[in-house]
Design an enzyme around this catalytic site. Sequence first.
Site, PDB file in Angstrom:
ATOM      1  N   ARG A   1      20.763  -7.929   7.915  1.00 14.87           N
ATOM      2  CA  ARG A   1      20.427  -9.566   7.963  1.00 14.87           C
ATOM      3  C   ARG A   1      20.860  -9.754   8.828  1.00 14.87           C
ATOM      4  O   ARG A   1      20.656 -11.413   8.632  1.00 14.87           O
ATOM      5  CB  ARG A   1      19.284  -9.974   7.320  1.00 14.87           C
TER       6      ARG A   1
ATOM      7  N   ARG B   1       0.968  -1.338   0.158  1.00 15.76           N
ATOM      8  CA  ARG B   1       0.376  -0.613   0.003  1.00 15.76           C
ATOM      9  C   ARG B   1       0.914   1.177  -0.528  1.00 15.76           C
ATOM     10  O   ARG B   1       0.573   1.897  -0.817  1.00 15.76           O
ATOM     11  CB  ARG B   1      -0.774   0.127   1.081  1.00 15.76           C
TER      12      ARG B   1
END
Length: 145
Positions: free
Chosen positions: A104, A31
């Site tokens: 990460r 979105r």
Amino acid sequence: MLDQIHWLAAVTVLGVLEQAYFFLQVIYARRLFGISPPKISGPPEFERIFRAQVNSSEYFPIFLALLWQAGLFFHQGLAAALGLLYLYARYCYFMGYKASSPERLAPIYFSAGVLWILIAVSALGILHFFLSHYVGLNVLQFLTA
């Protein structure tokens, strides 16, 4: 019976909730960046969130299988504690990847280490089961003697 698996069940539910959180993060990112399914490419910020979620989903079945095997054949408490460590590492992995790709790495290595420990205790538990039930050799008696 349920008193022997309740911690495993609780960690499983937490894992499912974590996966749902990761899925929601992808929906929010779609979105935010205006990326409609089935597209999977876009700005690097979106792609990192998407990849973190996909990678976590790919490892989830492996984690669940090892969690339950370690808990049923070795020790429920240890397996549940390792499961919580794994879920925390996966959360750190997701948040790190969301911020930048290099962030990460430490959490993914840690979570992989936890999986290797779960593999080891699962294998030991299953080996002990086979030796004691089919060969009649109780390794624990030799270790405590």
